[in-house]
Enzyme design. Structure first.
Site, PDB file in Angstrom:
ATOM      1  N   TYR A 208       0.835  -1.207   0.000  1.00  0.00           N
ATOM      2  CA  TYR A 208       0.000   0.000   0.000  1.00  0.00           C
ATOM      3  C   TYR A 208       0.869   1.256   0.000  1.00  0.00           C
ATOM      4  CZ  TYR A 208      -3.646  -3.336   1.530  1.00  0.00           C
ATOM      5  OH  TYR A 208      -4.515  -4.389   1.627  1.00  0.00           O
TER       6      TYR A 208
ATOM      7  N   TRP B 157     -13.785 -13.272  -6.376  1.00  0.00           N
ATOM      8  CA  TRP B 157     -14.974 -13.729  -5.647  1.00  0.00           C
ATOM      9  C   TRP B 157     -16.239 -13.687  -6.506  1.00  0.00           C
ATOM     10  CZ3 TRP B 157     -12.764 -16.811  -2.924  1.00  0.00           C
ATOM     11  CH2 TRP B 157     -11.697 -16.509  -2.113  1.00  0.00           C
TER      12      TRP B 157
ATOM     13  N   ASP C 251     -10.626  -4.228   8.606  1.00  0.00           N
ATOM     14  CA  ASP C 251      -9.382  -4.088   7.822  1.00  0.00           C
ATOM     15  C   ASP C 251      -8.642  -2.841   8.294  1.00  0.00           C
ATOM     16  OD1 ASP C 251      -7.395  -4.289   5.624  1.00  0.00           O
ATOM     17  OD2 ASP C 251      -8.874  -5.595   4.673  1.00  0.00           O
TER      18      ASP C 251
ATOM     19  N   GLY D  76      -9.000  -1.405  11.973  1.00  0.00           N
ATOM     20  CA  GLY D  76      -8.073  -1.860  13.007  1.00  0.00           C
ATOM     21  C   GLY D  76      -6.984  -2.758  12.451  1.00  0.00           C
TER      22      GLY D  76
ATOM     23  N   HIS E 114      -2.352 -17.439   4.554  1.00  0.00           N
ATOM     24  CA  HIS E 114      -1.265 -17.781   3.614  1.00  0.00           C
ATOM     25  C   HIS E 114      -0.193 -16.680   3.535  1.00  0.00           C
ATOM     26  CE1 HIS E 114      -3.067 -15.963  -0.383  1.00  0.00           C
ATOM     27  NE2 HIS E 114      -2.969 -15.060   0.573  1.00  0.00           N
TER      28      HIS E 114
ATOM     29  N   ASN F  73       4.372 -17.743  -5.181  1.00  0.00           N
ATOM     30  CA  ASN F  73       4.116 -16.299  -5.083  1.00  0.00           C
ATOM     31  C   ASN F  73       4.221 -15.833  -3.625  1.00  0.00           C
ATOM     32  OD1 ASN F  73       3.372 -13.720  -5.984  1.00  0.00           O
ATOM     33  ND2 ASN F  73       1.217 -14.135  -5.611  1.00  0.00           N
TER      34      ASN F  73
ATOM     35  N   GLN G 145       6.756 -13.063  -2.097  1.00  0.00           N
ATOM     36  CA  GLN G 145       6.205 -11.777  -1.653  1.00  0.00           C
ATOM     37  C   GLN G 145       5.910 -11.659  -0.168  1.00  0.00           C
ATOM     38  OE1 GLN G 145       3.982  -9.319  -3.946  1.00  0.00           O
ATOM     39  NE2 GLN G 145       3.278 -10.822  -5.424  1.00  0.00           N
TER      40      GLN G 145
HETATM   41  C1  LIG Z   1      -4.435 -11.049   0.685  1.00  0.00           C
HETATM   42  S1  LIG Z   1      -5.607  -9.830   1.158  1.00  0.00           S
HETATM   43  C2  LIG Z   1      -7.114 -10.764   1.223  1.00  0.00           C
HETATM   44  C3  LIG Z   1      -8.323  -9.901   1.103  1.00  0.00           C
HETATM   45  C4  LIG Z   1      -9.684 -10.606   1.189  1.00  0.00           C
HETATM   46  N1  LIG Z   1      -9.845 -11.357   2.408  1.00  0.00           N
HETATM   47  C5  LIG Z   1      -9.894 -11.478  -0.020  1.00  0.00           C
HETATM   48  O1  LIG Z   1      -9.748 -12.691   0.058  1.00  0.00           O
HETATM   49  O2  LIG Z   1     -10.205 -10.916  -1.086  1.00  0.00           O
HETATM   50  C6  LIG Z   1      -5.201  -9.546   2.853  1.00  0.00           C
HETATM   51  C7  LIG Z   1      -6.075  -8.515   3.540  1.00  0.00           C
HETATM   52  O3  LIG Z   1      -5.704  -8.422   4.922  1.00  0.00           O
HETATM   53  C8  LIG Z   1      -5.624  -7.062   5.284  1.00  0.00           C
HETATM   54  N2  LIG Z   1      -4.659  -6.952   6.386  1.00  0.00           N
HETATM   55  C9  LIG Z   1      -3.333  -7.211   6.347  1.00  0.00           C
HETATM   56  N3  LIG Z   1      -2.771  -7.022   7.549  1.00  0.00           N
HETATM   57  C10 LIG Z   1      -3.775  -6.633   8.373  1.00  0.00           C
HETATM   58  C11 LIG Z   1      -3.830  -6.294   9.752  1.00  0.00           C
HETATM   59  N4  LIG Z   1      -2.724  -6.323  10.506  1.00  0.00           N
HETATM   60  N5  LIG Z   1      -5.016  -5.952  10.288  1.00  0.00           N
HETATM   61  C12 LIG Z   1      -6.151  -5.919   9.514  1.00  0.00           C
HETATM   62  N6  LIG Z   1      -6.163  -6.239   8.192  1.00  0.00           N
HETATM   63  C13 LIG Z   1      -4.988  -6.586   7.640  1.00  0.00           C
HETATM   64  C14 LIG Z   1      -5.144  -6.374   4.027  1.00  0.00           C
HETATM   65  O4  LIG Z   1      -5.376  -4.979   4.036  1.00  0.00           O
HETATM   66  C15 LIG Z   1      -5.947  -7.120   2.964  1.00  0.00           C
HETATM   67  O5  LIG Z   1      -7.205  -6.551   2.799  1.00  0.00           O
END
Ligand SMILES: C[S@@+](CC[C@H](N)C(=O)[O-])C[C@H]1O[C@@H](n2cnc3c(N)ncnc32)[C@H](O)[C@@H]1O
Length: 222
Positions: free
Chosen positions: A22, A39, A85, A110, A130, A177, A181
């Site tokens: 981000y 989705w 999120d 949060g 993951h 991946n 990453q």
């Molecule tokens: C790989 S994405 C998956 C998004 C969604 N669950 C999906 O499957 O489409 C990981 C998500 O976790 C959120 N995220 C990562 N670290 C976080 C944290 N410490 N607290 C809250 N959200 C977090 C990211 O902003 C992102 O939206």
């Protein structure tokens, strides 16, 4: 070196993966669109892999653009879903992805590793575990177990690897991946069950959907 090169490439530790992803609003919105799109294809299969109708209050941790939250409200007319999120993700999700007409969807800003988690009957973690090491996964699952109502559950949505790691090819490529990453990897159903059990969840079941993403459900006893 056997580990990701995030620090060299972006000057940010992979422990702060999402800070790197981000790094600008433009990059964040691109990532959110990427998360959103799948989705439409597989969302219904993962939210109906188990009968989730007993769970009325749902919290989608790391719920991002809200695509899976919308699949839940459409499959289960009696549920409400809170998308939890990071604050800037919630801001963009509110502005660009979830309309005020989606009255059964709300937001909570949060950090799921640090902040209070809202109480719910069901927590969804879709493509979250993951990203992280086993230790971080157990830390997060323990926090969820504490917040979860008795009789509640957690639903993991991930691309499950075969027991011997021999496939499916998509899950293997995703795992590569993740190695490049993130701190994490794709796992087998047995490996997810072990993480859930370590956090206290019982009666753990998995369901292969036949599409890219599968589901694992763990319960908190009443
Ligand atoms: C790989 S994405 C998956 C998004 C969604 N669950 C999906 O499957 O489409 C990981 C998500 O976790 C959120 N995220 C990562 N670290 C976080 C944290 N410490 N607290 C809250 N959200 C977090 C990211 O902003 C992102 O939206």
């Amino acid at each position: 070196e056997g580990k990701n090169q995030y620090e060299k490439a972006f000057g940010v530790s992979s422990q702060d993966l999402f800070q790197a992803l981000y790094r600008s609003d433009e990059e964040m919105v691109k990532f959110m669109h990427l998360m959103n799109s799948i989705w439409n294809i597989c969302g219904k299969d993962v939210v109906t892999a188990f009968d989730l109708s007993p769970f009325k209050v749902i919290c989608d941790l790391g719920g991002c653009s809200g695509a899976l939250a919308k699949q839940c409200t459409s499959a289960y007319p009696e549920c409400t879903v809170t998308i939890f999120d990071l604050p800037k993700v919630v801001r963009v999700s509110r502005e660009h992805f979830v309309s005020e007409a989606d009255q059964r969807i709300s937001f909570h800003e949060g950090d799921f590793f640090k902040d209070h988690l809202p109480e719910a009957d069901l927590y969804i973690l879709a493509r979250i575990l993951h990203d992280w090491t086993d230790e971080r996964c157990i830390e997060l699952l323990r926090r969820i177990y504490k917040a979860c109502k008795p009789g509640g559950a957690v639903l993991l949505v991930e691309a499950l690897l075969n027991e011997d790691g021999s496939g499916p090819l998509t899950a293997q490529l995703y795992s590569l991946n993740m190695l490049v990453q993130t701190e994490g990897r794709e796992r087998t159903d047995v490996q997810y069950a072990a993480l859930l059990a370590a956090a206290g969840f019982t009666n753990i079941q998995h369901c292969l959907t036949g599409k890219i993403y599968d589901a694992v459900l763990g319960h908190k006893e009443t």
